[in-house]
Design a protein around this motif. Structure first.
Motif, PDB file in Angstrom:
ATOM      1  N   GLN A  19       0.788  -1.281  -0.015  1.00  0.00           N
ATOM      2  CA  GLN A  19      -0.033   0.022  -0.062  1.00  0.00           C
ATOM      3  C   GLN A  19       0.995   1.408  -0.144  1.00  0.00           C
ATOM      4  OE1 GLN A  19      -3.195  -0.510  -0.238  1.00  0.00           O
ATOM      5  NE2 GLN A  19      -3.092  -2.534  -0.018  1.00  0.00           N
ATOM      6  N   ALA A  20       2.260   1.253  -0.145  1.00  0.00           N
ATOM      7  CA  ALA A  20       3.054   2.310   0.212  1.00  0.00           C
ATOM      8  C   ALA A  20       3.293   2.984  -1.228  1.00  0.00           C
ATOM      9  CB  ALA A  20       4.382   1.763   0.945  1.00  0.00           C
ATOM     10  N   ALA A  21       3.283   4.369  -1.086  1.00  0.00           N
ATOM     11  CA  ALA A  21       3.952   5.250  -2.045  1.00  0.00           C
ATOM     12  C   ALA A  21       5.272   4.847  -2.076  1.00  0.00           C
ATOM     13  CB  ALA A  21       3.379   6.594  -1.885  1.00  0.00           C
ATOM     14  N   VAL A  22       6.091   5.166  -3.000  1.00  0.00           N
ATOM     15  CA  VAL A  22       7.497   4.874  -3.122  1.00  0.00           C
ATOM     16  C   VAL A  22       8.240   6.223  -3.756  1.00  0.00           C
ATOM     17  CG1 VAL A  22       9.395   3.652  -4.427  1.00  0.00           C
ATOM     18  CG2 VAL A  22       7.093   2.536  -3.854  1.00  0.00           C
ATOM     19  N   LEU A  23       9.199   6.495  -2.962  1.00  0.00           N
ATOM     20  CA  LEU A  23      10.009   7.732  -3.423  1.00  0.00           C
ATOM     21  C   LEU A  23      11.510   7.302  -3.506  1.00  0.00           C
ATOM     22  CD1 LEU A  23      10.370  10.664  -4.225  1.00  0.00           C
ATOM     23  CD2 LEU A  23      10.697  11.214  -1.957  1.00  0.00           C
ATOM     24  N   PHE A  24      12.001   7.623  -4.908  1.00  0.00           N
ATOM     25  CA  PHE A  24      13.385   7.075  -5.216  1.00  0.00           C
ATOM     26  C   PHE A  24      14.008   8.524  -4.928  1.00  0.00           C
ATOM     27  CE2 PHE A  24      11.029   3.917  -7.899  1.00  0.00           C
ATOM     28  CZ  PHE A  24      11.770   2.942  -7.419  1.00  0.00           C
ATOM     29  N   ASP A  25      14.844   8.590  -4.029  1.00  0.00           N
ATOM     30  CA  ASP A  25      15.455   9.979  -3.585  1.00  0.00           C
ATOM     31  C   ASP A  25      16.817  10.234  -3.937  1.00  0.00           C
ATOM     32  OD1 ASP A  25      15.852  12.365  -2.271  1.00  0.00           O
ATOM     33  OD2 ASP A  25      15.973  11.410  -0.283  1.00  0.00           O
ATOM     34  N   ASN A  26      16.858  10.371  -5.378  1.00  0.00           N
ATOM     35  CA  ASN A  26      18.361  10.645  -5.965  1.00  0.00           C
ATOM     36  C   ASN A  26      19.186   9.324  -5.857  1.00  0.00           C
ATOM     37  OD1 ASN A  26      20.519  11.845  -7.160  1.00  0.00           O
ATOM     38  ND2 ASN A  26      20.692  13.640  -5.683  1.00  0.00           N
ATOM     39  N   LEU A  27      18.341   8.254  -6.054  1.00  0.00           N
ATOM     40  CA  LEU A  27      18.917   6.900  -6.290  1.00  0.00           C
ATOM     41  C   LEU A  27      19.100   6.549  -7.714  1.00  0.00           C
ATOM     42  CD1 LEU A  27      19.818   4.237  -5.137  1.00  0.00           C
ATOM     43  CD2 LEU A  27      17.552   3.696  -5.032  1.00  0.00           C
ATOM     44  N   LEU A  28      18.043   6.601  -8.403  1.00  0.00           N
ATOM     45  CA  LEU A  28      18.403   6.134  -9.856  1.00  0.00           C
ATOM     46  C   LEU A  28      19.450   6.395 -10.679  1.00  0.00           C
ATOM     47  CD1 LEU A  28      14.592   6.058 -10.563  1.00  0.00           C
ATOM     48  CD2 LEU A  28      15.838   4.045  -9.648  1.00  0.00           C
ATOM     49  N   GLY A  29      19.829   7.765 -10.575  1.00  0.00           N
ATOM     50  CA  GLY A  29      20.979   8.338 -11.293  1.00  0.00           C
ATOM     51  C   GLY A  29      22.346   7.890 -10.771  1.00  0.00           C
ATOM     52  N   GLN A  30      22.406   7.180  -9.502  1.00  0.00           N
ATOM     53  CA  GLN A  30      23.468   6.855  -9.109  1.00  0.00           C
ATOM     54  C   GLN A  30      23.941   5.413  -9.554  1.00  0.00           C
ATOM     55  OE1 GLN A  30      24.678   9.459  -7.797  1.00  0.00           O
ATOM     56  NE2 GLN A  30      22.770  10.447  -7.873  1.00  0.00           N
ATOM     57  N   LEU A  31      22.932   4.635 -10.032  1.00  0.00           N
ATOM     58  CA  LEU A  31      22.988   3.287 -10.026  1.00  0.00           C
ATOM     59  C   LEU A  31      24.575   2.723 -11.215  1.00  0.00           C
ATOM     60  CD1 LEU A  31      19.163   2.151 -10.189  1.00  0.00           C
ATOM     61  CD2 LEU A  31      21.136   1.947  -8.495  1.00  0.00           C
ATOM     62  N   ARG A  32      24.340   3.947 -12.051  1.00  0.00           N
ATOM     63  CA  ARG A  32      25.631   3.281 -12.873  1.00  0.00           C
ATOM     64  C   ARG A  32      26.989   3.507 -12.396  1.00  0.00           C
ATOM     65  NH1 ARG A  32      26.663   6.948 -17.736  1.00  0.00           N
ATOM     66  NH2 ARG A  32      28.524   5.743 -17.823  1.00  0.00           N
ATOM     67  N   PHE A  33      27.179   4.172 -11.050  1.00  0.00           N
ATOM     68  CA  PHE A  33      28.457   4.271 -10.476  1.00  0.00           C
ATOM     69  C   PHE A  33      28.673   3.121  -9.491  1.00  0.00           C
ATOM     70  CE2 PHE A  33      26.688   8.563 -11.002  1.00  0.00           C
ATOM     71  CZ  PHE A  33      27.842   9.032 -12.049  1.00  0.00           C
ATOM     72  N   HIS A  34      27.698   2.051  -9.292  1.00  0.00           N
ATOM     73  CA  HIS A  34      27.815   1.063  -8.339  1.00  0.00           C
ATOM     74  C   HIS A  34      27.994  -0.206  -9.199  1.00  0.00           C
ATOM     75  CE1 HIS A  34      26.222   2.977  -4.521  1.00  0.00           C
ATOM     76  NE2 HIS A  34      26.041   3.983  -5.404  1.00  0.00           N
ATOM     77  N   GLY A  35      29.197  -0.352 -10.075  1.00  0.00           N
ATOM     78  CA  GLY A  35      29.576  -1.317 -10.815  1.00  0.00           C
ATOM     79  C   GLY A  35      30.720  -1.152 -11.341  1.00  0.00           C
ATOM     80  N   PRO A  36      31.325  -1.942 -12.165  1.00  0.00           N
ATOM     81  CA  PRO A  36      32.673  -1.784 -12.839  1.00  0.00           C
ATOM     82  C   PRO A  36      32.757  -0.457 -13.397  1.00  0.00           C
ATOM     83  CG  PRO A  36      31.633  -3.625 -13.829  1.00  0.00           C
ATOM     84  CD  PRO A  36      30.636  -3.185 -12.793  1.00  0.00           C
ATOM     85  N   GLY A  37      33.955   0.318 -13.041  1.00  0.00           N
ATOM     86  CA  GLY A  37      34.072   1.593 -13.549  1.00  0.00           C
ATOM     87  C   GLY A  37      34.651   2.005 -15.004  1.00  0.00           C
ATOM     88  N   THR A  38      35.323   1.017 -15.345  1.00  0.00           N
ATOM     89  CA  THR A  38      35.997   1.128 -16.797  1.00  0.00           C
ATOM     90  C   THR A  38      35.826  -0.082 -17.701  1.00  0.00           C
ATOM     91  OG1 THR A  38      37.969   0.084 -16.095  1.00  0.00           O
ATOM     92  CG2 THR A  38      37.655   2.673 -16.037  1.00  0.00           C
ATOM     93  N   GLY A  39      36.057   0.005 -18.918  1.00  0.00           N
ATOM     94  CA  GLY A  39      35.972  -1.025 -19.928  1.00  0.00           C
ATOM     95  C   GLY A  39      34.993  -1.647 -20.307  1.00  0.00           C
TER      96      GLY A  39
END
Ligand SMILES: C[S@@+](CC[C@H](N)C(=O)[O-])C[C@H]1O[C@@H](n2cnc3c(N)ncnc32)[C@H](O)[C@@H]1O
Length: 247
Positions: free
Chosen positions: A111-131
């Protein structure tokens, strides 16, 4: 190390409170326009809630926060605890990966409303950084973000996230920071949107892979955030309320 949160983020946010005041006010303006129907909020990636007004949180009876940052619950309580207690809001703060566990979280809080609080744009940084691994990670994040609306179908939800970031400066010091409210139109590439020309953007801005978060027709707020001297983020904020749950 946490590439989008942790000590470095808290230090920057604490030090930047004055520079970020305009951004906080723009976000508060957006959140005042939101009329949540649910009494519960699932708040994902809030850290200490540096940019979030307590007044928004106190519109709910229950707030459930998730962040991977071990410091975040303590700092969130320091920033928002008094207001939440005074308003009688009960809140929990869970340390964990909200993106990996999203389906479970949604099922646990139907039943909850969901707020992504400046999370979605950070996901690309949470993985390998190069190549090639970094490219594969970015492609998989972008694919999943494109499907996000479907996972949230039928529920009210919102997000504030980075769209692009890069170097720029206001043409005149003291000039008002850009903000606009608009309905998203299909097929307008970010690169062709002249909205940020007042910041005299330089070079290629970083794409945070969030262009597909909202469907065309969604009302969004575009906010220019002076992240650090000479470096800006284009934040986009929106709230989706299906007719079945909207007030
Ligand atoms: C840029 S900060 C935004 C913080 C917050 N919106 C604020 O105003 O202080 C991004 C936050 O997302 C959190 N985060 C990143 N990936 C996450 C994940 N998969 N699950 C939960 N939190 C995550 C980080 O720890 C960080 O606190």
């Amino acid at each position: 190390m946490n590439p989008s949160g942790g000590l470095r983020w808290h230090w920057r946010a604490w030090r930047s409170q004055r520079q970020w005041q305009g951004t906080r006010e723009h976000l508060a303006q957006w959140l005042e326009s939101v009329q949540p129907a649910s009494d519960q909020l699932l708040l994902l990636g809030p850290s200490a809630g540096w940019l979030l007004p307590s007044a928004f949180l106190t519109r709910f009876g229950q707030v459930h926060c998730w962040d991977i940052d071990p410091l975040a619950p303590f700092l969130f309580a320091r920033r928002h605890g008094a207001a939440l207690r005074a308003a009688g809001v009960s809140w929990t703060y869970q340390r964990g990966d909200a993106w990996a566990n999203l389906d479970k979280l949604l099922a646990a809080h139907p039943q909850a409303a969901v707020l992504f609080d400046n999370l979605l744009g950070q996901l690309r940084f949470h993985g390998p950084g190069t190549g090639s691994e970094a490219a594969a990670h970015a492609a998989s994040v972008e694919r999943r973000i494109t499907r996000l609306r479907r996972s949230l179908g039928g529920r009210e939800w919102g997000s504030v996230h980075d769209l692009l970031s890069g170097p720029g400066r206001l043409a005149e010091p003291g000039q008002e920071m850009p903000m606009r409210r608009r309905k998203l139109r299909a097929g307008v590439p970010l690169a062709q949107d002249g909205w940020l020309s007042g910041l005299q953007p330089q070079g290629d801005w970083l794409d945070h892979l969030t262009a597909a978060v909202f469907a065309p027709g969604t009302t969004v707020y575009d906010i220019a955030w002076p992240f650090k001297p000479g470096y800006w983020h284009w934040l986009q904020a929106g709230w989706v309320a299906p007719a079945s749950v909207s007030r």
